[in-house]
Design an enzyme around this catalytic site. Structure first.
Site, PDB file in Angstrom:
ATOM      1  N   GLY A 124       0.803  -1.222   0.000  1.00 42.14           N
ATOM      2  CA  GLY A 124       0.000   0.000   0.000  1.00 42.14           C
ATOM      3  C   GLY A 124       0.830   1.264   0.000  1.00 42.14           C
ATOM      4  N   GLY A 125       2.114   1.133  -0.386  1.00 43.39           N
ATOM      5  CA  GLY A 125       2.953   2.316  -0.513  1.00 43.39           C
ATOM      6  C   GLY A 125       3.229   3.024   0.796  1.00 43.39           C
ATOM      7  N   SER A 208       5.065  -5.489  -2.220  1.00 44.26           N
ATOM      8  CA  SER A 208       5.180  -4.062  -2.498  1.00 44.26           C
ATOM      9  C   SER A 208       5.826  -3.358  -1.301  1.00 44.26           C
ATOM     10  CB  SER A 208       3.803  -3.485  -2.842  1.00 44.26           C
ATOM     11  OG  SER A 208       3.907  -2.206  -3.414  1.00 44.26           O
TER      12      SER A 208
END
Length: 508
Positions: A124-125, A208
């Site tokens: 989710g960055g 991620s």
């Protein structure tokens, strides 16, 4: 005597947990802070919303996580807690909740021996996401493991860095979310056995931003001994993380936007104001006790945690961003924009890039742009991942590399007139239960079974291979990347189709 009582209590708990094969599964478990009452669903026991630290509110905003308060009565662990503060992003919901340092435990219904523990860190960055979104029932039931999913502070609450915050503790500010993750791993060490897990066999894995977090754990001296294997999905571990100067610049920008000049003012600001001022920027900051060195430097200097790794990416990583930012907004990339973006990125070298990636070779300028970004020059790209595999190999770390290639995978977003392909995060549906999109078809279910087998066998042994899955070679050359597709699970050489020799030459 005290020690005798402790031993008897531990034996009693393990007996309650395991018990004979026909005993009821244990849903009451005693953690080091107090008892928790979970639930049974199908073949798994789940315990949701267990606090692993005090709520980081008030004076504890932008402080290292503190031990959770003790409790005596059984804690209701049958429902998830509210997610950490975030604006709508990968998840459509938003939250201003700072009281979010909780974790979830999913275990087989019955445990008759200590099982490997897999600890998941969501993506989710570093600005969005939450652990309750991921149902690990496939991993738990097929792979006979225990899965822990950990929440961590996001955005400005997790990664704000200012000189004032650094002065408060004498440690580089800006890695509070990473500190939360380390606190979650320490909780696992103290409590895994109570759920039937083996604290001496812990695998960290994430996708991620979660994979960047795993990379941080590999090089963090404070993570030593907290895990024994690592899996990174879609992040190039040879990428540079935020420096002190970069983090301070962003911190000053955020402080200015909310009208603050000191820490006291910032601590008094509403969460929503901080989130709005933050933007998409985020991530751990290099220079503190947690991360004294950039990952590449730490690994090359031998200052890292020597553990086996699985690492990989998806074939069409960038189609997620291109779909979101361009196609999804009703403004797909045009031919003119494609050339403009390429010239802005490469200056006098742009003609070589345009010749290698001519727009006419692709279904659309959007696909052309996404292909170029998926191949090289960013933390998700294939050639950059190959650099990561070589970095681990040269450090003599056992590394198993993969590329997920199912272009028919269920999609997170279905944009019109755009083939999403094997985009960023699309492999998650094959590891977690019905994460998004349509159900898997029979060929995809077979791929899912192989992937779950690889991931969990690795958690058991440090090697993904077993008699039930196609052979996966340890990475030695570019040709040793395991393709994970619905019709092919076998070695491939992604350096060829991603033009990695061209990109390496372009650097010179």
């Amino acid at each position: 005597m005290k020690w005798r009582g402790l031993v008897l209590t531990t034996i009693g708990l393990l007996g309650l947990l395991a018990g004979p094969a026909n005993a009821a599964p244990a849903t009451l478990v005693f953690t080091d802070r107090g008892p928790v009452k979970g639930a049974v669903s199908g073949e798994v026991r789940s315990f949701q919303g267990i606090p692993f630290a005090k709520p980081p509110v008030g004076a504890l905003r932008w402080r290292e996580p503190q031990p959770a308060a003790r409790w005596r009565d059984p804690l209701n662990a049958t429902k998830p807690r509210e997610m950490c503060a975030q604006l709508p992003g990968d998840l459509p919901d938003e939250s201003v909740n700072e009281d979010c340092l909780y974790l979830n435990v999913t275990a087989p219904k019955r445990v008759n021996r200590p099982l490997p523990v897999m600890v998941w860190f969501h993506g989710g960055g570093f600005v969005s996401g939450e652990p309750g979104y991921y149902d690990p029932v496939k991993l738990v039931t097929q792979g006979k493991v225990i899965v822990v999913t950990v929440a961590y502070r996001l955005g400005p609450l997790g990664y704000l860095a200012t000189p004032g915050l650094t002065r408060e503790t004498g440690n580089q500010s800006g890695s509070y979310g990473f500190q939360d993750q380390l606190a979650g791993l320490r909780w696992v060490q103290r409590n895994a056995a109570a759920f039937g897990g083996n604290p001496g066999n812990v695998t960290v894995f994430g996708e991620s931003a979660g994979a960047e977090s795993v990379c941080s754990m590999i090089v963090s001296p404070l993570a030593e001994g907290l895990f024994h294997k690592a899996i990174g999905q879609s992040y190039s571990c040879d990428a540079a993380m935020f420096t002190r100067a970069e983090a301070y610049d962003h911190g000053a920008e955020v402080s200015s936007k909310v009208g603050c000049r000191d820490v006291a003012c910032l601590r008094g600001k509403p969460v929503k104001d901080l989130l709005t001022a933050w933007g998409p920027h985020g991530g751990p900051v290099i220079g503190g006790r947690e991360l004294p060195l950039q990952p590449t430097d730490a690994i090359k200097q031998g200052k890292y945690n020597h553990v086996p790794v699985i690492w990989g990416n998806t074939l069409d990583e960038a189609r997620m961003d291109i779909g979101s930012f361009f196609v999804g907004s009703g403004k797909p990339v045009t031919v003119e924009q494609y050339e403009q973006f390429t010239r802005a990125d490469f200056g006098p070298l742009a003609d070589q890039v345009l010749a290698r990636y001519p727009v006419g070779n692709y279904a659309s300028p959007s696909i052309a742009y996404a292909t170029r970004l998926s191949d090289a020059r960013n933390v998700l790209a294939t050639c950059d991942h190959l650099n990561t595999y070589k970095l681990f190999k040269e450090a003599e770390v056992p590394v198993y590399a993969y590329q997920f290639t199912d272009r028919t995978a269920p999609v997170l977003f279905d944009w019109p007139n755009f083939e999403e392909g094997a985009a960023h995060s699309f492999e998650l549906n094959y590891l977690f239960h019905r994460l998004f999109g349509n159900p898997l078809n029979p060929a995809q279910e077979a791929l899912s079974k192989n992937m779950v087998g690889y991931w969990t066998t690795f958690a058991h042994t440090g090697n993904p291979n077993s008699s039930g899955t196609p052979e996966w070679k340890r990475f030695k050359t570019d040709a040793d990347v395991q393709e994970l597709g619905p019709t092919r699970v076998a070695p491939k050489n992604p350096a060829i189709e991603s033009n990695c020799a061209f990109w390496a030459g372009l650097r010179r």
